[in-house]
Design an enzyme around this catalytic site. Structure first.
Site, PDB file in Angstrom:
ATOM      1  N   HIS A   7      -9.945  28.475  24.440  1.00  0.00           N
ATOM      2  CA  HIS A   7     -10.342  29.608  25.275  1.00  0.00           C
ATOM      3  C   HIS A   7      -9.240  30.002  26.249  1.00  0.00           C
ATOM      4  CE1 HIS A   7     -12.859  31.701  28.332  1.00  0.00           C
ATOM      5  NE2 HIS A   7     -13.666  31.955  27.334  1.00  0.00           N
ATOM      6  N   SER A  66     -15.020  37.329  28.332  1.00  0.00           N
ATOM      7  CA  SER A  66     -13.860  36.471  28.599  1.00  0.00           C
ATOM      8  C   SER A  66     -12.575  37.111  28.090  1.00  0.00           C
ATOM      9  CB  SER A  66     -14.006  35.135  27.864  1.00  0.00           C
ATOM     10  OG  SER A  66     -14.934  34.317  28.493  1.00  0.00           O
ATOM     11  N   ASP A 111      -9.022  28.490  33.593  1.00  0.00           N
ATOM     12  CA  ASP A 111      -9.660  28.426  32.281  1.00  0.00           C
ATOM     13  C   ASP A 111      -9.652  26.984  31.757  1.00  0.00           C
ATOM     14  OD1 ASP A 111     -10.506  29.273  29.569  1.00  0.00           O
ATOM     15  OD2 ASP A 111      -9.967  31.259  30.282  1.00  0.00           O
TER      16      ASP A 111
END
Ligand SMILES: *[C@@H]1O[C@H](CO)[C@@H](O)[C@H](O)[C@H]1NC(C)=O
Ligand SMILES: *[C@@H]1O[C@H](CO)[C@@H](O)[C@H](O)[C@H]1NC(C)=O
Ligand SMILES: *[C@@H]1O[C@H](CO)[C@@H](O)[C@H](O)[C@H]1NC(C)=O
Ligand SMILES: *[C@@H]1O[C@H](CO)[C@@H](O)[C@H](O)[C@H]1NC(C)=O
Ligand SMILES: *[C@@H]1O[C@H](CO)[C@@H](O)[C@H](O)[C@H]1NC(C)=O
Ligand SMILES: *[C@@H]1O[C@H](CO)[C@@H](O)[C@H](O)[C@H]1NC(C)=O
Ligand SMILES: *[C@@H]1O[C@H](CO)[C@@H](O)[C@H](O)[C@H]1NC(C)=O
Ligand SMILES: *[C@@H]1O[C@H](CO)[C@@H](O)[C@H](O)[C@H]1NC(C)=O
Length: 787
Positions: free
Chosen positions: A212, A494, A139
């Site tokens: 994220h 996600s 990520d």
């Protein structure tokens, strides 16, 4: 000042105690949120803050403690009050509403509650909370100081672990601990392209710049954090799905001035993760779907598969079109996004009290949007429906509202030359129904590279998920500024993939001998296929029932996956035979399999998958015969009987209908033949395809279900042993196109309240109308991740 207040408080209490004779002496104080009508503010006050504080000071009893005056999210304030003070307040002119602060009712990453994970029963304790499992996440990096990555009470790092905590900009080995056991970054490929990692907006190290990676990591493995919230929304205890699992971050996504990742870096990350010894991997990123041999994720995942590493990936956020699935290789668990039973709302007042409507929002609580101009593309259909907006027209904020309220908006617009709105933000609603629904953005099957395997595999929470965030990067634009937060609410597939990898870690911990295919099969065949209103899953795009092309086998049910009875297992050789059947060249096959002399004698597209799909390609009739092998993973011998639920137009025959299994791990074959004749097929307008279910019920077993009536089947499906979705894909071309979201995204950037009409659009079920309706009910685009 504060000290004085404290002394006064103490003093008052002592006096009260001194005088106390009855039991009602000390009233309990609580935090309340008080909504006020600013227009009722008495003349002497120049600011509403002054009005509120003076009002509070005038109340009898122990001086209330003022917490916040809300300037933007709502008109009003929060304060610590006694109940009698609240009663006094509620009599004051201008009081609108009040409610107590909500603590602890919401369990953030409330998703663990929604998924039914419980401390003392089921998969959580049976799976040791993921103890001894190492999850690798590829990520944007990690924020190691986040509370979610504290290692309180965790045992030492497993000795088999070979990973390290890499040194780099603002990152060194001391940042790892017994929770975050590895962190590396991979940027050579990116740099090779001449792309510089932005020194201002990113770190040339495993540190997260975007949030994220911190979010996905804490969703999968985060430690408990009490009182997590996002500006007052979703208050509760945040906890990852596998809270005792270890985390290793492989940073492969960097910011230069675009968001860019090099497939070479991604491959290097996967490679290193395998080398380091992860047990599971989650990737919430995607590359354009190319043949498997060209795609770093399908390549990397195949290698991981061979090592027994479970790999889950996000399905992509390109829905709701057919064929938008990413990461659809059969050796990957492909995860779509569903909603949870929690909603965040804002109320919008048109003009000065013309009407109030409610809309979805996660706008920060302590802000008020007051007297903002309202934009509506009057008289131009493309503008009314927001299919195309001119950035020059718009500048402000957006809240999406539902189309039934759209009529009120239109009525108001018709009457007003300079329309404005006030917006109050703050509402968290729990137990909302129906949930889950398929998120409109969730990518849909079939998978372009191999439509013969039904994708996505499964649905997991992916809408408005609260999890850890980077504290130095604003995500919520307020004017020219950004608010900072430790936790952020984000939507996307996600967010779904880390839920599945967490559950897979629990399952792997509980069943050390299960293959990755067995783990996926267990999740798929026990997935829920009805929502919390006992109906079929709603597709947010259409507002009507979705199909397995939207939700795969259904919504994951972790506790049931612990004990699936039977699994459909797949070994490496089966996958290679599948790859052979794709008619790739020998070199292409070698690229994936790293085997140069594989003969492909047994090429076969019919994998032992826990789902079935038949594609009608310009024909009205077809038939297909599937072969499957079931493995008994229960401890005892057992007998299972098949129950078929097929829609009209589809004839399904299973042979044999009854199967006996000997001891644990014994196997048995069956075949399933499907005949489709579209001539008799009743095309239901709310279906992209049609589908049925094949269920295996244990005879006289603990999961046995009556099979005598149709009603019985419905009930049985709810608590079945084994559900296999059987999907007949016949795919209409959906009408709605991305310009809606692109157009409004421009608006979000420029900011203004944009109302989109849903009233004037086309006549049929797949018109833009439905797209917009669901768009309007969907999460704010502001919260959408970039991939
Ligand atoms: C790592 O960072 C910590 C905190 O900034 C610092 O105290 C420590 O000396 C650093 N260690 C190394 C090896 O650079
Ligand atoms: C960032 O990457 C893009 C795409 O490769 C490139 O066009 C741009 O020049 C890069 N920016 C920097 C600052 O390197
Ligand atoms: C409606 O707006 C669009 C987008 O700005 C524009 O291209 C189009 O010409 C307008 N149509 C009419 C009839 O004004
Ligand atoms: C592979 O080639 C064979 C023989 O030409 C053909 O029958 C089959 O449909 C092809 N498979 C795919 C997946 O295209
Ligand atoms: C294929 O190659 C491997 C070594 O790479 C060897 O062990 C195996 O026997 C070979 N198989 C065949 C059918 O030639
Ligand atoms: C459907 O048929 C077309 C040609 O008629 C072919 O190009 C395509 O690959 C087929 N699709 C599938 C899924 O078989
Ligand atoms: C399929 O059915 C439709 C409607 O009954 C008909 O118009 C069409 O010609 C049929 N197509 C084929 C290939 O038979
Ligand atoms: C199932 O079928 C496969 C191939 O069709 C065969 O090799 C295998 O022996 C069968 N297994 C059982 C348990 O019947």
């Amino acid at each position: 000042m504060e000290q004085i207040t404290a002394l006064q408080l103490l003093f008052s209490i002592l006096i009260l105690f001194g005088k106390a004779t009855s039991s009602s002496m000390v009233e309990e104080r609580r935090t309340y949120i008080i909504h006020m009508d600013k227009s009722s503010m008495p003349v002497p006050f120049t600011t509403h803050h002054h009005w509120y504080t003076s009002t509070l000071a005038s109340l009898d009893g122990i001086a209330p403690t003022h917490l916040y005056t809300y300037n933007h999210v709502m008109n009003g304030f929060s304060a610590v009050l006694t109940e009698s003070q609240l009663e006094q307040l509620e009599k004051i002119p201008g009081h609108v509403a009040s409610h107590p602060e909500r603590f602890g009712q919401l369990h953030t990453t409330h998703t663990t509650n929604f998924l039914g994970l419980k401390k003392f029963a089921g998969l959580w304790p049976k799976g040791g909370f993921g103890d001894d499992m190492i999850i690798g996440i590829l990520d944007t990096g990690i924020w190691p100081e986040s509370e979610s990555f504290k290692d309180h009470g965790m045992p030492p790092v497993p000795e088999r672990w070979r990973g390290i905590c890499e040194k780099g900009i603002d990152f060194n080995s001391s940042y790892c601990n017994k929770k975050l056991i590895g962190a590396r970054s991979f940027s050579k490929g990116l740099k090779q392209l001449g792309i510089k990692i932005s020194p201002r907006d990113d770190y040339d190290s495993p540190r997260d710049y975007f949030g994220h990676g911190t979010h996905t990591s804490s969703t999968a493995t985060g430690s408990r954090v009490a009182n997590a919230n996002y500006f007052g929304y979703a208050e509760g205890t945040a906890v990852g799905v596998a809270p005792l699992a270890r985390l290793a971050m492989y940073k492969v996504l960097f910011l230069n001035d675009t968001y860019e990742s090099a497939s070479s870096d991604t491959l290097a990350g996967i490679d290193q993760a395998i080398e380091d010894g992860v047990d599971l991997m989650s990737m919430s990123l995607g590359f354009i779907e190319t043949p498997y041999w060209e795609n770093p994720i399908s390549l990397g995942a195949f290698a991981a598969l061979e090592k027994g590493i479970f790999v889950s990936c996000s399905a992509g956020n390109r829905g709701p079109h057919a064929y938008t699935i990413l990461n659809g290789a059969p050796w990957i668990t492909t995860v779509g996004a569903g909603t949870i039973d929690r909603g965040f709302a804002a109320s919008v007042t048109l003009g000065e009290g013309f009407a109030t409507v409610e809309g979805k929002s996660v706008y920060p609580e302590n802000l008020l949007v007051f007297g903002v101009p309202l934009y509506y593309g009057h008289g131009n259909t493309t503008k009314e429906t927001c299919s195309s907006l001119d950035p020059k027209d718009i500048a402000g904020k957006i809240v999406a509202i539902s189309p039934s309220d759209g009529e009120k908006v239109e009525e108001y617009l018709a009457k007003t030359k300079q329309p404005t709105v006030d917006i109050k933000f703050q509402v968290t609603n729990l137990g909302t129904k129906p949930a889950p629904q398929v998120a409109y953005f969730s990518s849909r099957g079939p998978a372009r590279q191999s439509p013969w395997i039904l994708k996505p595999d499964i649905l997991a929470p992916g809408v408005e998920i609260l999890a850890a965030w980077v504290p130095n990067r604003g995500f919520t634009p307020i004017g020219n500024d950004y608010l900072l937060t430790d936790f952020e609410i984000v939507s996307g597939t996600s967010m779904s993939s880390p839920h599945i990898v967490g559950i897979a870690a629990l399952l792997k911990s509980a069943h050390r001998d299960w293959s990755s295919a067995a783990i996926r099969s267990a999740m798929m065949t026990t997935a829920d296929i009805v929502d919390n209103s006992n109906g079929r899953f709603i597709d947010m795009t259409t507002g009507t029932s979705g199909t397995p092309l939207d939700f795969g086998a259904g919504h994951v049910n972790p506790n049931k996956a612990l004990d699936p009875g039977l699994v459909y297992d797949i070994d490496v050789e089966n996958y290679i035979n599948f790859i052979c059947a794709l008619n790739y060249t020998q070199n292409q096959i070698t690229a994936i399999t790293r085997r140069s002399n594989y003969t492909c004698e047994n090429a076969n597209l019919d994998l032992n998958y826990p789902s079935f799909i038949v594609i009608l390609n310009n024909t009205n009739t077809t038939s297909y015969n599937f072969k499957r092998i079931l493995t008994n993973v229960a401890d005892l011998k057992s007998v299972y009987r098949a129950v078929i639920q097929a829609p009209s137009g589809m004839k399904v025959v299973v042979e044999p209908m009854t199967i006996s299994f000997g001891s644990k791990y014994s196997k048995a074959n069956f075949s399933l033949s499907v005949e489709i004749d579209l001539g008799q097929f009743v095309v239901e307008s709310d279906y992209i395809g049609n589908y049925g279910y094949l269920s295996w019920y244990e005879v006289n077993g603990k999961h046995s279900a009556s099979s005598d009536t149709l009603a019985g089947i419905d009930q049985a499906i709810d608590d079945d042993v084994d559900v296999i979705s059987l999907s007949l894909g016949f795919v209409f071309d959906p009408f709605f196109q991305n310009p809606i979201s692109l157009g409004t995204f421009g608006a979000v950037e420029k900011g203004i309240f944009v109302a989109c009409s849903a009233a004037n659009s086309g006549p049929d079920a797949y018109s833009i109308m439905n797209g917009l309706r669901q768009w309007a009910q969907g999460p704010l685009i502001e919260t959408m991740p970039l991939w």
